[in-house]
Write a protein that holds these residues in place. Structure first.
Motif, PDB file in Angstrom:
ATOM      1  N   VAL A 156       0.872  -1.182   0.000  1.00 14.39           N
ATOM      2  CA  VAL A 156       0.000   0.000   0.000  1.00 14.39           C
ATOM      3  C   VAL A 156       0.907   1.229   0.000  1.00 14.39           C
ATOM      4  N   SER A 157       0.289   2.418  -0.073  1.00 11.78           N
ATOM      5  CA  SER A 157       1.084   3.649  -0.071  1.00 11.78           C
ATOM      6  C   SER A 157       1.508   4.009   1.358  1.00 11.78           C
ATOM      7  N   GLN A 189       1.155   6.846   2.627  1.00 12.19           N
ATOM      8  CA  GLN A 189       0.053   7.650   3.167  1.00 12.19           C
ATOM      9  C   GLN A 189      -0.985   6.763   3.865  1.00 12.19           C
ATOM     10  N   SER A 190      -1.180   5.562   3.295  1.00 13.28           N
ATOM     11  CA  SER A 190      -2.144   4.624   3.879  1.00 13.28           C
ATOM     12  C   SER A 190      -1.678   4.190   5.266  1.00 13.28           C
ATOM     13  N   ASP A 236      -4.960  -0.367  -3.207  1.00 14.44           N
ATOM     14  CA  ASP A 236      -4.747   0.388  -1.972  1.00 14.44           C
ATOM     15  C   ASP A 236      -6.078   1.016  -1.545  1.00 14.44           C
ATOM     16  N   PHE A 296      -6.975   2.800   0.923  1.00 14.05           N
ATOM     17  CA  PHE A 296      -6.959   4.184   1.391  1.00 14.05           C
ATOM     18  C   PHE A 296      -6.987   5.152   0.202  1.00 14.05           C
ATOM     19  N   GLN A 297      -6.170   4.866  -0.812  1.00 14.12           N
ATOM     20  CA  GLN A 297      -6.162   5.706  -2.015  1.00 14.12           C
ATOM     21  C   GLN A 297      -7.519   5.662  -2.719  1.00 14.12           C
TER      22      GLN A 297
END
Lengths: 64, 134
Positions: free
Chosen positions: A25-26, A28-29, B72, B74-75
């Motif tokens: 994941v990023s 930011q996540s 992802d 969240f994105q």
């Protein structure tokens, strides 16, 4: 939702970017989850628990 | 919109948007030239008029595909919130402006501006949404 991600991550000397890479994941996540601003889905919570070799209940707490 | 450390889904999304934008410009030029020179008639009039809108519809479909491909969560969540914000804003503006046109003699706003304005609102919405996670 409170969590112990930061502590567990620090114990392993992982940066947020390291953890993000392991979770695919990023960064930011990871930051959003770690700061309790974003609650992960059940599959991602399981993935986190497996990564830290613990239970979801030990990782997350529903105390506000 | 997309963060700097982009994943495969985000890179594919950006490529789709560039292709759609290029086709939109190309089809707009073709349509404008066709109406200027050829004066199409009948069904061709409608087909030529709709032509520049097809890449725009494609871009919306491309956004939907990105939401399906983005692993992802969240994105994905950020973009969904931004899209909802953008939709809410453009629907509000369009409704308010429609009433102003009907009852207060406001100048007519061409519907073709709705789509670019939608993305402006999505961008603004994204900025507001991401503030919550800083």
């Amino acid at each position: 939702m409170k969590n112990r991600l930061r502590v567990l991550r620090a114990e392993r000397n992982w940066s947020q970017a390291d953890l993000a890479q392991r979770l695919e994941v990023s960064r930011q996540s990871v930051n959003a989850i770690e700061t309790g601003k974003f609650d992960p889905s059940l599959p991602l919570a399981f993935k986190l628990a497996r990564l830290f070799e613990t239970n979801i209940e030990d990782l997350f707490s529903d105390e506000s | 919109m997309i963060c700097s450390t982009s994943n495969l889904a985000q890179r594919r999304y950006v490529v789709r948007m560039w292709v759609a934008a290029a086709l939109c410009i190309l089809f707009s030029v073709v349509t404008a030239l066709e109406f200027k020179r050829g004066h199409p008639t009948g069904v061709l009039t409608y087909l030529m008029a709709i032509l520049p809108a097809l890449p725009i519809i494609g871009a919306l479909v491309g956004t939907g595909i990105y939401l399906l491909e983005e692993a992802d969560e969240f994105q994905r969540n950020l973009l969904i919130q931004s899209l909802l914000g953008g939709m809410g804003a453009i629907l509000s503006v369009a409704t308010v402006w429609g009433n102003l046109e009907d009852f207060a003699h406001a100048p007519h706003l061409d519907l073709i501006w709705v789509y670019p304005m939608f993305w402006v609102f999505v961008g603004l919405s994204y900025g507001v949404v991401t503030l919550r996670y800083r």
